[in-house]
Write a protein that holds these residues in place. Structure first.
Motif, short mmCIF file in Angstrom:
data_model
loop_
_atom_site.label_atom_id
_atom_site.label_comp_id
_atom_site.label_asym_id
_atom_site.label_seq_id
_atom_site.Cartn_x
_atom_site.Cartn_y
_atom_site.Cartn_z
N GLN B 220 0.86 -1.20 0.00
CA GLN B 220 0.00 0.00 0.00
C GLN B 220 0.89 1.24 0.00
OE1 GLN B 220 -2.74 0.52 3.31
NE2 GLN B 220 -4.16 1.57 1.94
N GLU B 221 0.59 2.16 -0.90
CA GLU B 221 1.38 3.39 -0.97
C GLU B 221 0.55 4.50 -1.61
OE1 GLU B 221 5.52 2.68 -1.52
OE2 GLU B 221 5.76 4.57 -2.61
N THR B 222 0.87 5.71 -1.25
CA THR B 222 0.19 6.86 -1.84
C THR B 222 1.17 7.63 -2.71
OG1 THR B 222 -1.21 6.99 0.11
CG2 THR B 222 -1.20 8.92 -1.31
N VAL B 223 0.74 7.90 -3.93
CA VAL B 223 1.60 8.65 -4.84
C VAL B 223 0.82 9.81 -5.44
CG1 VAL B 223 3.31 6.91 -5.53
CG2 VAL B 223 1.10 6.98 -6.66
N ASP B 224 1.54 10.87 -5.74
CA ASP B 224 0.90 12.05 -6.35
C ASP B 224 1.33 12.17 -7.80
OD1 ASP B 224 -0.31 12.73 -3.99
OD2 ASP B 224 1.36 13.99 -3.31
N VAL B 225 0.36 12.57 -8.63
CA VAL B 225 0.67 12.79 -10.05
C VAL B 225 0.28 14.23 -10.39
CG1 VAL B 225 0.36 11.96 -12.42
CG2 VAL B 225 0.00 10.39 -10.51
N ALA B 226 1.27 15.02 -10.71
CA ALA B 226 1.00 16.41 -11.11
C ALA B 226 0.62 16.42 -12.58
CB ALA B 226 2.26 17.25 -10.89
N VAL B 227 -0.47 17.12 -12.91
CA VAL B 227 -0.95 17.10 -14.29
C VAL B 227 -0.90 18.49 -14.92
CG1 VAL B 227 -2.45 15.09 -14.02
CG2 VAL B 227 -3.37 17.36 -13.54
N ASP B 228 -0.94 18.52 -16.22
CA ASP B 228 -0.98 19.76 -16.99
C ASP B 228 -2.38 20.35 -16.82
OD1 ASP B 228 -0.97 21.73 -18.86
OD2 ASP B 228 -0.81 20.40 -20.61
N PRO B 229 -2.52 21.49 -16.15
CA PRO B 229 -3.87 22.00 -15.86
C PRO B 229 -4.69 22.30 -17.11
CG PRO B 229 -2.17 23.61 -15.28
CD PRO B 229 -1.46 22.36 -15.64
N LEU B 230 -4.01 22.66 -18.20
CA LEU B 230 -4.74 22.98 -19.43
C LEU B 230 -5.34 21.74 -20.10
CD1 LEU B 230 -2.20 25.55 -20.90
CD2 LEU B 230 -4.39 26.07 -19.83
N GLY B 231 -4.72 20.61 -19.83
CA GLY B 231 -5.17 19.38 -20.50
C GLY B 231 -6.25 18.62 -19.75
N VAL B 232 -6.50 19.00 -18.50
CA VAL B 232 -7.45 18.23 -17.68
C VAL B 232 -8.87 18.38 -18.22
CG1 VAL B 232 -8.42 17.90 -15.37
CG2 VAL B 232 -6.00 18.44 -15.64
N THR B 233 -9.54 17.25 -18.39
CA THR B 233 -10.95 17.24 -18.82
C THR B 233 -11.78 16.57 -17.74
OG1 THR B 233 -10.48 15.20 -20.02
CG2 THR B 233 -10.50 17.23 -21.32
N ASN B 234 -13.09 16.58 -17.92
CA ASN B 234 -13.97 15.96 -16.91
C ASN B 234 -13.72 14.47 -16.77
OD1 ASN B 234 -15.23 18.19 -15.97
ND2 ASN B 234 -16.97 18.04 -17.38
N ARG B 235 -13.39 13.86 -17.91
CA ARG B 235 -13.12 12.41 -17.88
C ARG B 235 -11.63 12.19 -18.00
NH1 ARG B 235 -16.49 10.32 -22.63
NH2 ARG B 235 -15.58 8.32 -22.09
N VAL B 236 -11.10 11.44 -17.05
CA VAL B 236 -9.65 11.15 -17.05
C VAL B 236 -9.45 9.63 -17.16
CG1 VAL B 236 -7.51 11.31 -15.71
CG2 VAL B 236 -9.15 13.18 -15.65
N LEU B 237 -8.56 9.28 -18.05
CA LEU B 237 -8.25 7.85 -18.25
C LEU B 237 -6.98 7.50 -17.47
CD1 LEU B 237 -9.56 5.64 -20.08
CD2 LEU B 237 -7.67 6.03 -21.65
N ILE B 238 -7.08 6.49 -16.64
CA ILE B 238 -5.93 6.09 -15.81
C ILE B 238 -5.38 4.77 -16.35
CG2 ILE B 238 -5.17 5.49 -13.47
CD1 ILE B 238 -7.89 6.98 -12.63
N ARG B 239 -4.11 4.76 -16.64
CA ARG B 239 -3.46 3.51 -17.10
C ARG B 239 -2.30 3.21 -16.18
NH1 ARG B 239 -3.76 5.24 -23.31
NH2 ARG B 239 -5.83 4.46 -23.76
N MET B 240 -2.24 1.96 -15.74
CA MET B 240 -1.15 1.54 -14.84
C MET B 240 -0.31 0.47 -15.53
SD MET B 240 -3.02 1.39 -11.16
CE MET B 240 -4.03 2.74 -10.59
N PHE B 241 0.99 0.61 -15.41
CA PHE B 241 1.92 -0.32 -16.07
C PHE B 241 2.92 -0.85 -15.05
CE2 PHE B 241 0.46 2.62 -19.28
CZ PHE B 241 0.27 1.85 -20.41
#
Lengths: 144, 255
Positions: B220-241
């Motif tokens: 168990q771990e918590t991680v932060d992902v900083a995103v480009d504010p201009l690109g954020v939309t209502n729907r976000v697709l999360i992909r984990m690799f």
């Protein structure tokens, strides 16, 4: 039937039939022994009982017919037919040389294609021998 | 012609003797091989290196039979339902009659290939169907194949993969609390990456962490992902690799 031809010798024919029966009975005993020896061991092979009956009855029929046709050209023709029967039967019964038996989760496969090929060669030689014997018999038979 | 017929007759008799004697002698040969301690398979060992899983089984065969054993090989097919996931095959050396052979049967499979075939194996435990077969030929004429079917339990390395997601609009940061159980029999070590995409499938942010989770352990771990504010939309697709493997793909709608 022409009047010049001799009447069939019933006694001689009965003797021939009896002799053919005796030979067939001896072979039948042989097949019975083979059945007792193999039935428990090979019972798990699919359709073993049916396939064994076909080969035993088929060969017993040919034994009887060949013994009955002794001294005629039909003996050799029957031998050739028997060889064809063996080729067809063995190829079918052995699934072209690949036998498979299943015991619950275990599958046991035996593949003996080279051995089956050898048996087919033997029967082809038997056919060649039968043909040569038939030709020789015809050549030595008195003409009409 | 009589001589030819006689020669044919003798050839047929000799061939019949050979044909009938061969399977009988092969059966005796196998019985001799099976008796005593002429055949042995030691405990298999599992190894994991460079993303490959290896099964090693030391084998010794003392061929006390009459004939050489050739074309020996081990084949293992692992499948899920009706789909084959991996097939492993290993040829074994020929064993001449009267000789003893010590060898090791090593079967290797790439975990990457396995997970590419069925990515659900990464996140879901499953029952796998295994078909293990041993093949060999005696006297170069009669081949034997013994195959066994059994099922085995597969433990997923990312079993019960869950995440709790929170978005901080002020800092434009997605906060992930990821947890899973490593049910696999091997430890998980490698880079784990989270990538976020907007509704136009444009990457708006990513982060990675290095996993080192022993077999059977909870992570168990918590991680932060900083995103480009201009690109954020209502729907976000999360992909984990994990490494280059696609572990999870899910959609998240901004509240």
């Amino acid at each position: 039937m022409s009047e010049l031809e001799p009447k069939p010798d019933r006694r001689r024919f009965s003797f021939r039939v009896a002799r053919a029966f005796l030979i067939t009975a001896a072979y039948a005993v042989f097949w019975l022994i083979i059945w007792f020896l193999t039935s428990t061991l090979l019972a798990s092979f699919p359709e073993y009982q049916k396939l064994f009956s076909v080969i035993a009855l088929g060969l017993l029929f040919f034994t009887f017919a060949i013994a009955l046709a002794e001294g005629t050209i039909y003996k050799y023709i029957l031998k050739i037919i028997r060889a064809f029967f063996l080729i067809a039967y063995l190829t079918y019964a052995t699934n072209s040389g690949v036998l498979k038996v299943s015991f619950e989760n275990l599958v046991f496969t035996v593949e003996f294609v080279p051995l089956l090929a050898l048996i087919i060669v033997i029967n082809l030689l038997e056919i060649a021998k039968g043909l040569l014997q038939a030709i020789e018999f015809a050549a030595h038979s008195p003409k009409d | 012609m009589r001589l030819t017929i006689k020669a044919l007759g003798w050839t047929i008799i000799l061939l019949w003797i050979f044909t009938l004697a061969l399977p009988v002698s092969v059966a005796f040969s196998l019985m001799k091989l099976a008796e005593g301690r002429n055949l042995g398979i030691q405990e298999p060992t599992f190894m994991l290196s460079n993303g490959n899983i290896s099964i090693s089984m030391p084998i010794y065969v003392n061929n006390t039979g009459f004939y050489d054993i050739s074309e020996a090989g081990v084949k293992i097919r692992i499948g899920k339902a009706d789909k084959t996931i991996v097939t492993l095959y290993r040829d074994l050396p020929n064993i001449p009659a009267g000789q003893m052979v010590n060898t090791s049967c090593i079967l290797t499979a790439s975990l990457m290939e396995i997970f590419q075939k069925d990515c659900t194996l990464l996140t879901e435990d499953a029952n796998l169907n295994v078909n293990a077969a041993l093949h060999f030929r005696v006297a170069y004429a009669i081949a034997f194949n013994v195959a066994q079917n059994f099922s085995t339990r597969w433990g997923a390395p990312f079993h019960n993969l869950t995440y709790i997601l929170a978005y901080d609009g002020a800092t434009h940061t997605f906060s992930f609390s990821i947890s899973f159980n490593n049910h696999a029999f091997f430890p998980l070590s490698g880079p784990f990456e989270i990538r976020l995409y907007n509704s136009s499938n444009y990457e708006i942010g990513k982060t990675s962490l290095y996993l080192d989770v022993p077999s059977g352990e909870f992570f168990q771990e918590t991680v932060d992902v900083a995103v480009d504010p201009l690109g954020v939309t209502n729907r976000v697709l999360i992909r984990m690799f994990f490494a280059d493997l696609h572990v999870l793909e899910t959609e998240w709608i901004l509240p």
